[in-house]
Design an enzyme around this catalytic site. Sequence first.
Site, PDB file in Angstrom:
ATOM      1  CB  VAL A 160      32.889  35.842  39.220  1.00  0.00           C
ATOM      2  CG1 VAL A 160      32.686  34.523  39.951  1.00  0.00           C
ATOM      3  CG2 VAL A 160      33.758  36.773  40.055  1.00  0.00           C
ATOM      4  CG  ASP A 187      24.500  37.608  31.097  1.00  0.00           C
ATOM      5  OD1 ASP A 187      25.554  37.761  31.724  1.00  0.00           O
ATOM      6  OD2 ASP A 187      23.612  38.499  31.006  1.00  0.00           O
ATOM      7  CE  LYS A 208      28.622  40.043  29.609  1.00  0.00           C
ATOM      8  NZ  LYS A 208      28.290  40.270  31.013  1.00  0.00           N
ATOM      9  CB  THR A 253      31.993  38.958  46.684  1.00  0.00           C
ATOM     10  OG1 THR A 253      33.085  38.357  46.038  1.00  0.00           O
ATOM     11  CG2 THR A 253      32.401  39.371  48.082  1.00  0.00           C
ATOM     12  NE  ARG A 262      45.908  36.370  42.261  1.00  0.00           N
ATOM     13  CZ  ARG A 262      47.152  35.911  42.270  1.00  0.00           C
ATOM     14  NH1 ARG A 262      48.111  36.620  42.802  1.00  0.00           N
ATOM     15  NH2 ARG A 262      47.452  34.754  41.719  1.00  0.00           N
ATOM     16  CE  LYS A 287      35.574  37.200  47.315  1.00  0.00           C
ATOM     17  NZ  LYS A 287      36.348  37.030  46.150  1.00  0.00           N
ATOM     18  CB  CYS A 326      37.325  42.441  44.650  1.00  0.00           C
ATOM     19  SG  CYS A 326      36.604  41.262  43.523  1.00  0.00           S
TER      20      CYS A 326
HETATM   21  C1  UDX Z   1      41.210  40.677  44.494  1.00  0.00           C
HETATM   22  C2  UDX Z   1      41.657  39.434  45.296  1.00  0.00           C
HETATM   23  O1  UDX Z   1      43.076  39.294  45.213  1.00  0.00           O
HETATM   24  C3  UDX Z   1      40.952  38.194  44.789  1.00  0.00           C
HETATM   25  O2  UDX Z   1      41.317  37.082  45.592  1.00  0.00           O
HETATM   26  C4  UDX Z   1      39.449  38.439  44.845  1.00  0.00           C
HETATM   27  O3  UDX Z   1      38.732  37.335  44.345  1.00  0.00           O
HETATM   28  C5  UDX Z   1      39.068  39.673  44.054  1.00  0.00           C
HETATM   29  O4  UDX Z   1      39.808  40.789  44.543  1.00  0.00           O
HETATM   30  P1  UDX Z   1      41.833  41.778  42.135  1.00  0.00           P
HETATM   31  O5  UDX Z   1      40.916  42.887  42.530  1.00  0.00           O
HETATM   32  O6  UDX Z   1      41.708  41.200  40.767  1.00  0.00           O
HETATM   33  O7  UDX Z   1      41.668  40.529  43.151  1.00  0.00           O
HETATM   34  O8  UDX Z   1      43.321  42.319  42.263  1.00  0.00           O
HETATM   35  P2  UDX Z   1      44.543  42.206  43.272  1.00  0.00           P
HETATM   36  O9  UDX Z   1      45.710  41.675  42.538  1.00  0.00           O
HETATM   37  O10 UDX Z   1      44.189  41.532  44.528  1.00  0.00           O
HETATM   38  O11 UDX Z   1      44.833  43.756  43.549  1.00  0.00           O
HETATM   39  C6  UDX Z   1      43.832  44.599  44.120  1.00  0.00           C
HETATM   40  C7  UDX Z   1      44.323  46.010  44.229  1.00  0.00           C
HETATM   41  O12 UDX Z   1      45.327  46.137  45.228  1.00  0.00           O
HETATM   42  C8  UDX Z   1      44.943  46.577  42.963  1.00  0.00           C
HETATM   43  O13 UDX Z   1      44.477  47.906  42.775  1.00  0.00           O
HETATM   44  C9  UDX Z   1      46.429  46.577  43.222  1.00  0.00           C
HETATM   45  O14 UDX Z   1      47.107  47.583  42.537  1.00  0.00           O
HETATM   46  C10 UDX Z   1      46.456  46.817  44.714  1.00  0.00           C
HETATM   47  N1  UDX Z   1      47.660  46.284  45.382  1.00  0.00           N
HETATM   48  C11 UDX Z   1      47.869  44.939  45.438  1.00  0.00           C
HETATM   49  C12 UDX Z   1      48.568  47.152  45.994  1.00  0.00           C
HETATM   50  O15 UDX Z   1      48.400  48.381  45.969  1.00  0.00           O
HETATM   51  N2  UDX Z   1      49.654  46.631  46.650  1.00  0.00           N
HETATM   52  C13 UDX Z   1      49.882  45.292  46.722  1.00  0.00           C
HETATM   53  O16 UDX Z   1      50.893  44.903  47.343  1.00  0.00           O
HETATM   54  C14 UDX Z   1      48.976  44.417  46.084  1.00  0.00           C
END
Ligand code: UDX
Length: 434
Positions: free
Chosen positions: A11, A30, A35, A121, A154, A204, A260
């Site tokens: 983030v 940081d 890093k 978060t 994401r 959130k 997340c």
């Molecule tokens: C998520 C939120 O989308 C984002 O808004 C927040 O800030 C952080 O968490 P992220 O964890 O990067 O983002 O991935 P995301 O694309 O949301 O997918 C999360 C998980 O759900 C993945 O493991 C993905 O494989 C799974 N997923 C997603 C499914 O199994 N089915 C779906 O239809 C969509």
Amino acid sequence: MKIAVFGTGYVGLVTAVGLAELGHHVVGADKVAEKIDKIAKGEVPIYEPGLNELLESNLKKGRLAFSSDLDKTILDSDVIFVCVGTPQGDDGSADMSQIEEVSRMIAENLNSYKLVVEKSTVPIKTSSWIKRTITLYKKTDMAFDIASNPEFLREGSAVSDFLNPDRIIIGVETERAKEILVKIYEKAKDRLVITNIDTAELIKHASNSFLAMKISYINLMANLCEKTDANIEQVAQGMGLDPRIGGLFLKAGLGFGGSCFPKDLKALIKIGEDLGVNMNLLKETDRVNADRVKVFLEKIKKALWILKDKKIAVLGLAFKPETDDIREAPSIKVIRELLNEGANLRLYDPQARENMKELFPEYLARIVYCDSPYQAAAGVNALLIITEWKEFLDLDLKKIKEVMANPIIIDGRNIYDAERVKKLGFEYYSVGRK
Ligand code: UDX
């Protein structure tokens, strides 16, 4: 306006680069000097499409700098975005010690008015804790404000999510703080949602848990499909055409992982329970997700019966495509179970192999890390699809079949057309469909 971004994880780094791209002067800070040195040279520590290019161009334009001198960074800044980690503690709640540390540092260096914006978060009321901490430890009468501006990016599309957000949530308690944040996000002012701080923090959590619930819901329906003649892809399509439901996040498979959803869901359950609210709806969401690997393993056993000494290819280690992140990845649980059962594994992922190599050191004799899907498939009794990388969709399946010992595919993400794969001579198992 001089902006500081504390924390250079996912983030923090994307926020620093994104704010610089919006035209602001930003210092990313940081405490890990090593890093910071690397990032300041343009080396991105994570795999995130587009981030490298934007980091380099903003460093060149002089709008972006990095520092491990945290006191100086605070002294020189007007606005401080707090993006440090909030890892999951043993009881499911988020560990807030890094947020407290930064708050105390800000208190000690409060030489001018500063707006402290929390972006990590965090549980509801964290901003109030930041405010209390700064008030307790500050040594001057200098005024400051706090705000909440949760991040929705994401992994894999973080840069474009930051630059083209659906909405920007701003939680404030003073007009001054509001004006500063509205100015920072001037370019997206049509997408601002301005609320009080508790509301912003809850938006959130509520969003992430709702999306997690949607995924568990479709996975539950996939379980039903497997006991009947229904097809989960068509069920999802039919449901998704209703605009009140929407077609996104209805992909059945191995469930959600990442840094997340699993963490935020558990944290919201804990927040609710601490406040005396029954959170069973979200507890079931978590339970359905935890069961996904079990359901998948049953399929592997149905195909292979005894797993001891079987050779199995695992394609996809990252928790989702376009990232090297393996945090809470379903692959880890699948691999652990297969190793416990005595299988030999050939693992491949376009980006996440190095991260995975650090896990399972005691099993090195039974794991081979491969350089291509074809190498992974060589001589195996079955091939598993765990992450839906595009590269796997485009595989030459005829070639894959030729090198496998037994033509069996167990697809945890429904990436292939079942008819086509079966016609090629594979035994094919997928999720919620025949
Ligand atoms: C998520 C939120 O989308 C984002 O808004 C927040 O800030 C952080 O968490 P992220 O964890 O990067 O983002 O991935 P995301 O694309 O949301 O997918 C999360 C998980 O759900 C993945 O493991 C993905 O494989 C799974 N997923 C997603 C499914 O199994 N089915 C779906 O239809 C969509």
